[in-house]
Motif scaffolding. Structure first.
Motif, PDB file in Angstrom:
ATOM      1  N   ILE A 419       0.844  -1.191   0.000  1.00 30.70           N
ATOM      2  CA  ILE A 419       0.000   0.000   0.000  1.00 30.70           C
ATOM      3  C   ILE A 419       0.878   1.239   0.000  1.00 30.70           C
ATOM      4  O   ILE A 419       2.045   1.199   0.401  1.00 30.70           O
ATOM      5  CB  ILE A 419      -0.961   0.031   1.219  1.00 30.70           C
ATOM      6  N   SER A 420       0.313   2.349  -0.438  1.00 35.71           N
ATOM      7  CA  SER A 420       1.057   3.608  -0.490  1.00 35.71           C
ATOM      8  C   SER A 420       0.996   4.321   0.852  1.00 35.71           C
ATOM      9  O   SER A 420       0.239   3.935   1.757  1.00 35.71           O
ATOM     10  CB  SER A 420       0.467   4.509  -1.577  1.00 35.71           C
ATOM     11  N   ARG A 421       1.802   5.376   0.976  1.00 33.31           N
ATOM     12  CA  ARG A 421       1.793   6.175   2.207  1.00 33.31           C
ATOM     13  C   ARG A 421       0.422   6.784   2.448  1.00 33.31           C
ATOM     14  O   ARG A 421      -0.073   6.822   3.575  1.00 33.31           O
ATOM     15  CB  ARG A 421       2.853   7.275   2.108  1.00 33.31           C
ATOM     16  N   ARG A 422      -0.209   7.283   1.363  1.00 34.46           N
ATOM     17  CA  ARG A 422      -1.526   7.915   1.497  1.00 34.46           C
ATOM     18  C   ARG A 422      -2.582   6.898   1.942  1.00 34.46           C
ATOM     19  O   ARG A 422      -3.464   7.226   2.738  1.00 34.46           O
ATOM     20  CB  ARG A 422      -1.937   8.555   0.169  1.00 34.46           C
ATOM     21  N   THR A 423      -2.487   5.680   1.449  1.00 33.14           N
ATOM     22  CA  THR A 423      -3.432   4.639   1.872  1.00 33.14           C
ATOM     23  C   THR A 423      -3.213   4.273   3.335  1.00 33.14           C
ATOM     24  O   THR A 423      -4.175   4.075   4.090  1.00 33.14           O
ATOM     25  CB  THR A 423      -3.283   3.384   0.990  1.00 33.14           C
ATOM     26  N   ALA A 424      -1.956   4.210   3.749  1.00 32.07           N
ATOM     27  CA  ALA A 424      -1.651   3.933   5.165  1.00 32.07           C
ATOM     28  C   ALA A 424      -2.223   5.034   6.054  1.00 32.07           C
ATOM     29  O   ALA A 424      -2.783   4.752   7.124  1.00 32.07           O
ATOM     30  CB  ALA A 424      -0.145   3.814   5.362  1.00 32.07           C
ATOM     31  N   ALA A 425      -2.101   6.300   5.599  1.00 31.94           N
ATOM     32  CA  ALA A 425      -2.642   7.426   6.370  1.00 31.94           C
ATOM     33  C   ALA A 425      -4.170   7.340   6.443  1.00 31.94           C
ATOM     34  O   ALA A 425      -4.772   7.608   7.494  1.00 31.94           O
ATOM     35  CB  ALA A 425      -2.209   8.741   5.733  1.00 31.94           C
ATOM     36  N   LYS A 426      -4.802   6.960   5.323  1.00 34.11           N
ATOM     37  CA  LYS A 426      -6.263   6.846   5.295  1.00 34.11           C
ATOM     38  C   LYS A 426      -6.746   5.759   6.247  1.00 34.11           C
ATOM     39  O   LYS A 426      -7.687   5.980   7.027  1.00 34.11           O
ATOM     40  CB  LYS A 426      -6.726   6.540   3.870  1.00 34.11           C
ATOM     41  N   TYR A 427      -6.084   4.605   6.226  1.00 33.66           N
ATOM     42  CA  TYR A 427      -6.479   3.517   7.125  1.00 33.66           C
ATOM     43  C   TYR A 427      -6.245   3.910   8.583  1.00 33.66           C
ATOM     44  O   TYR A 427      -7.057   3.582   9.455  1.00 33.66           O
ATOM     45  CB  TYR A 427      -5.692   2.239   6.806  1.00 33.66           C
ATOM     46  N   ARG A 428      -5.137   4.609   8.857  1.00 37.14           N
ATOM     47  CA  ARG A 428      -4.848   5.057  10.225  1.00 37.14           C
ATOM     48  C   ARG A 428      -5.936   5.990  10.727  1.00 37.14           C
ATOM     49  O   ARG A 428      -6.400   5.883  11.869  1.00 37.14           O
ATOM     50  CB  ARG A 428      -3.473   5.744  10.261  1.00 37.14           C
ATOM     51  N   GLU A 429      -6.361   6.928   9.874  1.00 40.99           N
ATOM     52  CA  GLU A 429      -7.414   7.866  10.257  1.00 40.99           C
ATOM     53  C   GLU A 429      -8.743   7.152  10.472  1.00 40.99           C
ATOM     54  O   GLU A 429      -9.504   7.507  11.379  1.00 40.99           O
ATOM     55  CB  GLU A 429      -7.561   8.947   9.179  1.00 40.99           C
ATOM     56  N   GLN A 430      -9.036   6.152   9.647  1.00 37.98           N
ATOM     57  CA  GLN A 430     -10.266   5.388   9.824  1.00 37.98           C
ATOM     58  C   GLN A 430     -10.271   4.604  11.127  1.00 37.98           C
ATOM     59  O   GLN A 430     -11.332   4.325  11.690  1.00 37.98           O
ATOM     60  CB  GLN A 430     -10.462   4.439   8.635  1.00 37.98           C
ATOM     61  N   LEU A 431      -9.088   4.248  11.611  1.00 46.16           N
ATOM     62  CA  LEU A 431      -8.961   3.569  12.908  1.00 46.16           C
ATOM     63  C   LEU A 431      -9.019   4.542  14.077  1.00 46.16           C
ATOM     64  O   LEU A 431      -9.019   4.124  15.239  1.00 46.16           O
ATOM     65  CB  LEU A 431      -7.643   2.791  12.961  1.00 46.16           C
ATOM     66  N   GLY A 432      -9.064   5.854  13.774  1.00 49.30           N
ATOM     67  CA  GLY A 432      -9.118   6.863  14.824  1.00 49.30           C
ATOM     68  C   GLY A 432      -7.789   7.073  15.525  1.00 49.30           C
ATOM     69  O   GLY A 432      -7.756   7.510  16.680  1.00 49.30           O
ATOM     70  N   ILE A 433      -6.701   6.787  14.829  1.00 51.39           N
ATOM     71  CA  ILE A 433      -5.359   6.941  15.411  1.00 51.39           C
ATOM     72  C   ILE A 433      -4.755   8.248  14.911  1.00 51.39           C
ATOM     73  O   ILE A 433      -4.721   8.489  13.703  1.00 51.39           O
ATOM     74  CB  ILE A 433      -4.457   5.755  15.015  1.00 51.39           C
ATOM     75  N   PRO A 434      -4.273   9.114  15.803  1.00 50.72           N
ATOM     76  CA  PRO A 434      -3.694  10.392  15.369  1.00 50.72           C
ATOM     77  C   PRO A 434      -2.367  10.214  14.641  1.00 50.72           C
ATOM     78  O   PRO A 434      -1.785   9.121  14.631  1.00 50.72           O
ATOM     79  CB  PRO A 434      -3.516  11.169  16.676  1.00 50.72           C
ATOM     80  N   SER A 435      -1.878  11.284  14.041  1.00 49.69           N
ATOM     81  CA  SER A 435      -0.621  11.242  13.303  1.00 49.69           C
ATOM     82  C   SER A 435       0.562  11.042  14.247  1.00 49.69           C
ATOM     83  O   SER A 435       0.436  11.147  15.474  1.00 49.69           O
ATOM     84  CB  SER A 435      -0.436  12.548  12.511  1.00 49.69           C
ATOM     85  N   SER A 436       1.739  10.772  13.678  1.00 54.17           N
ATOM     86  CA  SER A 436       2.932  10.474  14.483  1.00 54.17           C
ATOM     87  C   SER A 436       3.307  11.643  15.382  1.00 54.17           C
ATOM     88  O   SER A 436       3.737  11.439  16.523  1.00 54.17           O
ATOM     89  CB  SER A 436       4.095  10.110  13.570  1.00 54.17           C
ATOM     90  N   SER A 437       3.111  12.884  14.892  1.00 58.98           N
ATOM     91  CA  SER A 437       3.476  14.052  15.716  1.00 58.98           C
ATOM     92  C   SER A 437       2.613  14.165  16.972  1.00 58.98           C
ATOM     93  O   SER A 437       3.067  14.681  17.994  1.00 58.98           O
ATOM     94  CB  SER A 437       3.348  15.331  14.885  1.00 58.98           C
ATOM     95  N   LYS A 438       1.379  13.666  16.891  1.00 62.02           N
ATOM     96  CA  LYS A 438       0.487  13.738  18.040  1.00 62.02           C
ATOM     97  C   LYS A 438       0.531  12.477  18.900  1.00 62.02           C
ATOM     98  O   LYS A 438      -0.059  12.439  19.984  1.00 62.02           O
ATOM     99  CB  LYS A 438      -0.953  14.015  17.587  1.00 62.02           C
ATOM    100  N   ARG A 439       1.246  11.470  18.412  1.00 60.07           N
ATOM    101  CA  ARG A 439       1.409  10.252  19.237  1.00 60.07           C
ATOM    102  C   ARG A 439       2.717  10.278  20.018  1.00 60.07           C
ATOM    103  O   ARG A 439       2.931   9.448  20.893  1.00 60.07           O
ATOM    104  CB  ARG A 439       1.408   8.994  18.330  1.00 60.07           C
ATOM    105  N   LYS A 440       3.587  11.208  19.692  1.00 60.59           N
ATOM    106  CA  LYS A 440       4.893  11.241  20.300  1.00 60.59           C
ATOM    107  C   LYS A 440       4.837  11.610  21.770  1.00 60.59           C
ATOM    108  O   LYS A 440       4.094  12.493  22.186  1.00 60.59           O
ATOM    109  CB  LYS A 440       5.789  12.243  19.565  1.00 60.59           C
ATOM    110  N   ARG A 441       5.615  10.893  22.577  1.00 60.72           N
ATOM    111  CA  ARG A 441       5.740  11.191  24.001  1.00 60.72           C
ATOM    112  C   ARG A 441       7.150  11.699  24.282  1.00 60.72           C
ATOM    113  O   ARG A 441       8.108  11.369  23.581  1.00 60.72           O
ATOM    114  CB  ARG A 441       5.453   9.942  24.852  1.00 60.72           C
ATOM    115  N   TYR A 442       7.268  12.515  25.349  1.00 61.94           N
ATOM    116  CA  TYR A 442       8.546  13.140  25.680  1.00 61.94           C
ATOM    117  C   TYR A 442       9.024  12.733  27.067  1.00 61.94           C
ATOM    118  O   TYR A 442       9.626  13.509  27.803  1.00 61.94           O
ATOM    119  CB  TYR A 442       8.414  14.662  25.618  1.00 61.94           C
ATOM    120  N   ASP A 443       8.743  11.491  27.459  1.00 62.76           N
ATOM    121  CA  ASP A 443       9.163  11.002  28.784  1.00 62.76           C
ATOM    122  C   ASP A 443      10.675  10.944  28.868  1.00 62.76           C
ATOM    123  O   ASP A 443      11.342  10.614  27.889  1.00 62.76           O
ATOM    124  CB  ASP A 443       8.568   9.611  29.038  1.00 62.76           C
TER     125      ASP A 443
END
Length: 443
Positions: A419-443
């Motif tokens: 699958i392409s990057r855009r398809t991976a992003a679409k599936y991620r959004e359909q799963l309700g998972i935020p982008s990598s910048s919003k999943r990052k933790r700074y522990d």
């Protein structure tokens, strides 16, 4: 080119959308509840059509000698799950109970106005304090005092006019006070929500790890303080089709026990016929045609739904034998081509309908999943790819979350999904998972 005016005769073939054809299409897309409502409405319009409810049974009171108290006790035992949320206290009653007894008549009117203006989540959206003051002929300070009183009642966060204010009201009650959290939510809420934490850290002269701690704290707050007082009854899904397994294979049954059957009212027709009125005769003929069309449309609806569901079961045998993880790619066009019907007919046949299977109840539309290619040129469903994405993100390093391109690369190397990057992003959004910048933790 001949541009002369004149009259010509020409024969053409075209499909006219008659009222009967339109009605047949509508009946096909109705689920059992919608079909029942439609038939009840038609029965009121057509005196020649009688409804027979299969699920309503008469009872002989002499057949049961159970005492009322015993019967009530048995019913309570059977329906204990439904009773869990029956006696939920209303939000407005809960708040009124907390009001002090020394309120003046004017103050009581104002705060009750606020209480009855709360939405189901406990927010005071679109409230205008000057208008409230004018409505009750009160000064602005009195109105603000009553709003402040409401916002100090339980549950914390009630009476907020925005999510930002709701979080602040809860943070202000914490012991010990978290001054950084209050400052961030009060003055830098948008930067915080957008996870632009490096910029936020520079502005408040703090470490990103401290902002991460504030984020973890905010995650423990309740963004909908009034939602726990909701008194909506649970909605139950009634399946339209039941699939069960036996030794000789899969069996499919249309579940229409809750849909009333229709019959022709011969007695009423004979009475009107005996009147000998020509106008009555035309009326009876129209009502009889209407009854025949409805009866024919119902039979056609049953036949189409059974055809489609049988074909689904035929194409997805592993799903019904092993579970949803074995759902294979399938499109409505494929089913339509095999049944030699239009794709829109398949779409209407599965719209809003559910199938009860040995592994649970599923919406019929959920059986149609798009197809993706694998590294070995085999076909796989988008659901399998989504499951693989969810697994990758669940096990990722939260300090260095996977980008959409990295997810696409890993899917190809580890799971074989191309699958392409855009398809991976679409599936991620359909799963309700935020982008990598919003999943990052700074522990």
């Amino acid at each position: 080119m001949d541009l002369k005016a004149g009259l010509w005769q020409q024969q053409t073939l075209k499909l006219a959308m008659t009222q009967e054809l339109k009605q047949s299409i509508e009946l096909l897309q109705f689920n059992s509840q919608e079909l029942t409502a439609f038939l009840e409405e038609k029965a009121l319009e057509n005196p020649l059509m009688e409804l027979n409810s299969n699920f309503v049974k008469t009872m002989d009171p002499r057949a049961q000698r159970i005492k009322k108290s015993k019967l009530k006790q048995n019913q309570d035992k059977e329906k204990w799950i439904e009773q869990l949320a029956v006696n939920v206290q209303q939000l407005d009653d809960y708040l009124i109970q907390q009001l002090p007894a020394n309120l003046t008549e004017l103050e009581k009117k104002i705060i009750l106005h606020f209480i009855y203006s709360l939405d189901e989540n406990g927010y005071l959206y679109n409230i205008n304090l000057p208008q409230v003051a004018e409505l009750y002929d009160a000064d602005g300070e009195t109105v603000r005092e009553q709003l402040d009183l409401l916002q100090h009642l339980e549950p914390a966060g009630i009476g907020a006019r925005s999510l930002q204010e709701c979080l602040l009201l809860q943070l202000e009650r914490l012991v010990p006070v978290n001054e950084m959290a209050e400052e961030i939510i009060r003055q830098h809420f948008q930067l915080f929500a957008d996870k632009k934490w490096k910029q936020l850290a520079r502005e408040i002269k703090a470490d990103v790890k401290e902002i991460q701690a504030v984020y973890d704290l905010v995650q423990t707050l309740n963004p909908k303080p009034g939602a726990s007082f909701a008194s909506e009854k649970p909605a139950y899904i009634i399946p339209d089709v039941i699939v069960y397994t036996e030794q000789n294979g899969l069996h499919i049954q249309l579940y229409d026990e809750n849909v009333p059957s229709i019959s022709y009212n011969e007695g009423y027709a004979k009475k009107l016929h005996s009147a000998g009125d020509q106008q009555v005769g035309r009326y009876l003929q129209n009502r009889q045609q209407d009854y025949q069309w409805i009866k024919r449309s119902i039979e056609q609806r049953k036949e189409t739904i059974l055809k489609v569901t049988r074909k689904i079961a035929e194409r997805q045998p592993q799903f019904f034998l092993k579970g949803s993880a074995f759902l294979k790619p399938m499109t409505m066009k494929e089913i339509a081509d095999e049944l030699e019907i239009h794709e829109s007919t398949v779409s209407r046949a599965v719209r809003g309908k559910y199938m009860q299977t040995p592994f649970g109840t599923f919406e019929l539309r959920s059986f149609f999943v798009s197809m993706i290619k694998t590294a070995g040129n085999a076909d796989a469903s988008s659901k399998e790819a989504k499951a693989a994405i969810h697994k990758l993100i669940s096990s990722e390093n939260k300090q260095k979350p996977l980008s959409d391109q990295e997810i696409a690369n890993l899917l190809k190397t580890e799971a074989g999904f191309v699958i392409s990057r855009r398809t991976a992003a679409k599936y991620r959004e359909q799963l309700g998972i935020p982008s990598s910048s919003k999943r990052k933790r700074y522990d």
